[in-house]
Structure formats: C-alpha cells, structure tokens
Design a protein around this motif. Structure first.
Motif, mmCIF file in Angstrom:
data_model
loop_
_atom_site.group_PDB
_atom_site.id
_atom_site.type_symbol
_atom_site.label_atom_id
_atom_site.label_comp_id
_atom_site.label_asym_id
_atom_site.label_seq_id
_atom_site.Cartn_x
_atom_site.Cartn_y
_atom_site.Cartn_z
ATOM 1 N N ASN A 1 0.830 -1.092 -0.060
ATOM 2 C CA ASN A 1 -0.028 -0.122 -0.080
ATOM 3 C C ASN A 1 0.771 1.103 -0.064
ATOM 4 O O ASN A 1 2.076 1.103 0.229
ATOM 5 C CB ASN A 1 -0.926 0.067 1.220
ATOM 6 C CG ASN A 1 -0.221 0.004 2.558
ATOM 7 O OD1 ASN A 1 0.480 1.035 2.905
ATOM 8 N ND2 ASN A 1 -0.756 -1.011 3.308
ATOM 9 N N ILE A 2 0.434 2.351 0.001
ATOM 10 C CA ILE A 2 0.922 3.483 -0.344
ATOM 11 C C ILE A 2 1.885 3.708 1.009
ATOM 12 O O ILE A 2 3.183 4.090 0.928
ATOM 13 C CB ILE A 2 0.252 4.986 -0.401
ATOM 14 C CG1 ILE A 2 -0.524 4.667 -1.895
ATOM 15 C CG2 ILE A 2 1.122 6.256 -0.462
ATOM 16 C CD1 ILE A 2 0.241 4.737 -3.039
ATOM 17 N N ARG A 3 1.375 3.618 2.135
ATOM 18 C CA ARG A 3 2.292 4.006 3.187
ATOM 19 C C ARG A 3 3.572 2.674 3.506
ATOM 20 O O ARG A 3 4.566 3.095 3.703
ATOM 21 C CB ARG A 3 1.413 3.929 4.539
ATOM 22 C CG ARG A 3 0.625 4.967 4.665
ATOM 23 C CD ARG A 3 -0.375 5.040 6.214
ATOM 24 N NE ARG A 3 -0.994 6.151 6.400
ATOM 25 C CZ ARG A 3 -0.825 7.156 6.245
ATOM 26 N NH1 ARG A 3 0.402 7.848 6.174
ATOM 27 N NH2 ARG A 3 -1.780 8.161 6.409
ATOM 28 N N SER A 4 3.108 1.567 3.027
ATOM 29 C CA SER A 4 4.135 0.452 3.424
ATOM 30 C C SER A 4 5.256 0.581 2.345
ATOM 31 O O SER A 4 6.580 0.415 2.655
ATOM 32 C CB SER A 4 3.678 -0.785 3.316
ATOM 33 O OG SER A 4 3.162 -1.010 1.948
ATOM 34 N N VAL A 5 4.826 0.996 1.246
ATOM 35 C CA VAL A 5 6.029 1.432 0.140
ATOM 36 C C VAL A 5 6.824 2.454 0.563
ATOM 37 O O VAL A 5 8.049 2.602 0.290
ATOM 38 C CB VAL A 5 5.378 1.506 -1.207
ATOM 39 C CG1 VAL A 5 6.305 1.849 -2.491
ATOM 40 C CG2 VAL A 5 4.521 0.106 -1.741
ATOM 41 N N ALA A 6 6.203 3.509 0.925
ATOM 42 C CA ALA A 6 7.002 4.786 1.317
ATOM 43 C C ALA A 6 7.726 4.408 2.497
ATOM 44 O O ALA A 6 8.979 4.724 2.699
ATOM 45 C CB ALA A 6 5.960 5.679 1.646
ATOM 46 N N ALA A 7 7.241 3.517 3.275
ATOM 47 C CA ALA A 7 7.950 3.064 4.629
ATOM 48 C C ALA A 7 9.426 2.624 4.105
ATOM 49 O O ALA A 7 10.646 2.779 4.463
ATOM 50 C CB ALA A 7 7.497 2.560 5.629
ATOM 51 N N ALA A 8 9.292 1.557 3.247
ATOM 52 C CA ALA A 8 10.177 0.698 2.660
ATOM 53 C C ALA A 8 11.269 1.432 1.616
ATOM 54 O O ALA A 8 12.472 1.100 1.760
ATOM 55 C CB ALA A 8 9.661 -0.460 2.026
ATOM 56 N N CYS A 9 10.596 2.443 1.295
ATOM 57 C CA CYS A 9 11.542 3.292 0.315
ATOM 58 C C CYS A 9 12.225 4.271 1.094
ATOM 59 O O CYS A 9 13.340 4.793 0.654
ATOM 60 C CB CYS A 9 10.898 4.052 -0.834
ATOM 61 S SG CYS A 9 10.449 2.913 -2.108
ATOM 62 N N GLY A 10 11.653 4.525 2.155
ATOM 63 C CA GLY A 10 12.327 5.566 3.172
ATOM 64 C C GLY A 10 11.997 7.020 2.632
ATOM 65 O O GLY A 10 12.912 8.014 2.828
#
Length: 185
Positions: A28-37
């Motif tokens: 999801n948008i949040r998990s991808v953002a977190a994983a990308c930093g």
C-alpha cells in the motif's frame, strides 16, 4: 527518512520486494513509502492512488518474469520458446507467490479498468512475441497456418493453455509441446 529522493523504478522494485515478502496485503502507499524511506507524498508524486501503484507493480512483475533471456536460442523455434515460457511461469510463481491468481482476481473484483489494461498490455506483448517466434520458426510446415487458422489464433491458444497451467499450478509443458508438434510441425 529521505523525504524527497526516490524514483519510479525504485518504488516499483520495492513494491515487488514487498509482494515477495508479504504478499499483496503488504503493498500500500504507506508500506511502500516506509520501505523506500520516503514520505507518503513522494509516492503520490508518481502514483495517484493505491490502484495505480498496484497496476504499475503488476506490469513490472510481468516484465520481470518475462524479461528478455540472455540466450536468444529460446526464440529460434516454438518448442524452445514454449519450454522457456513455462519455466518463466514456474519461476514467477515461486518468486511472487499468489501473483498470477491474486492480481487477476483482484482486478476483476475491483473492476479497475486501469489494472485490466495493464494486464492486457502485458499479455498482448507476450502474445506478439509468441507470434514472432511462430512466424520465424523454419521448422513449421508450410501449410500449418491458413486464413482460418492463423499464427495469431494459434498463439492465443498456446497462451491460453499457459494461463490455464498457472491456475492449476501445473508447469509441465509436455502436453502443450505435443499439441505444437502435431499441429504445426
């Protein structure tokens, strides 16, 4: 957190990795953002919605699974190509568990036109490449194809059999190879 720097390619790579690790629920948008930093807003600079992100990820996974092989010999004849395609499908199922069934069913259930278009675009690309192999295969009988039984129709049949194998999780191409031998060689 790096709030500004990333790329579309990095986001898609990260999305593929999250699917490999956690399945579709992990993207999801949040998990991808977190994983990308990066910030959530940074992801929205590239993808307007979760659906758009998932659609692009699906296309990215299809491209990853059917990347151009190092050994071009697989495209010199239909039998080699079919074997290679089945191997790619099997490898894809191992690398991306549930990908083939979940993304297709998810797009059908959600009725997302963009997702269906992405999937159809990937499939069309595969079908076009299969047609090229069929047209360039010098071992095929001269009378194998007619106005009614065209290269395109045969490629569509072959690809349908491959998609059916995905649903069944049956990656033994022997039956399809025998169909090819009897039909066109």
């Amino acid at each position: 957190m790096n709030l500004n720097a990333t790329s579309k390619a990095n986001i898609l790579k990260t999305s593929r990795e999250l699917i490999q690790q956690n399945g579709w629920a992990g993207v999801n948008i949040r998990s991808v953002a977190a994983a990308c930093g990066v910030s959530v807003g940074c992801i929205y600079n590239y993808f307007a919605s979760k659906t758009e992100l998932l659609s692009a990820t699906v296309e990215s996974i299809w491209s990853d699974i059917f990347h151009h092989p190092e050994n071009e010999v697989v495209f010199q004849d239909t039998l080699s190509c079919v074997r290679w395609m089945y191997q790619q499908l099997e490898d894809g199922c191992q690398r991306y568990p549930g990908f083939f069934t979940h993304h297709a069913l998810g797009f059908v259930r959600q009725d997302t036109a963009d997702g269906k278009q992405q999937m159809q675009r990937a499939w069309r690309h595969i079908l076009e490449a299969l047609c090229v192999v069929l047209q360039n295969d010098t071992k095929i009988r001269a009378d194998a194809f007619t106005e009614e039984f065209t290269v395109e129709k045969f490629a569509d049949i072959l690809f349908s059999l491959m998609l059916s194998a995905l649903v069944r999780q049956d990656f033994d191409p022997s039956t399809v190879l025998e169909i090819v031998r009897r039909a066109i060689y």
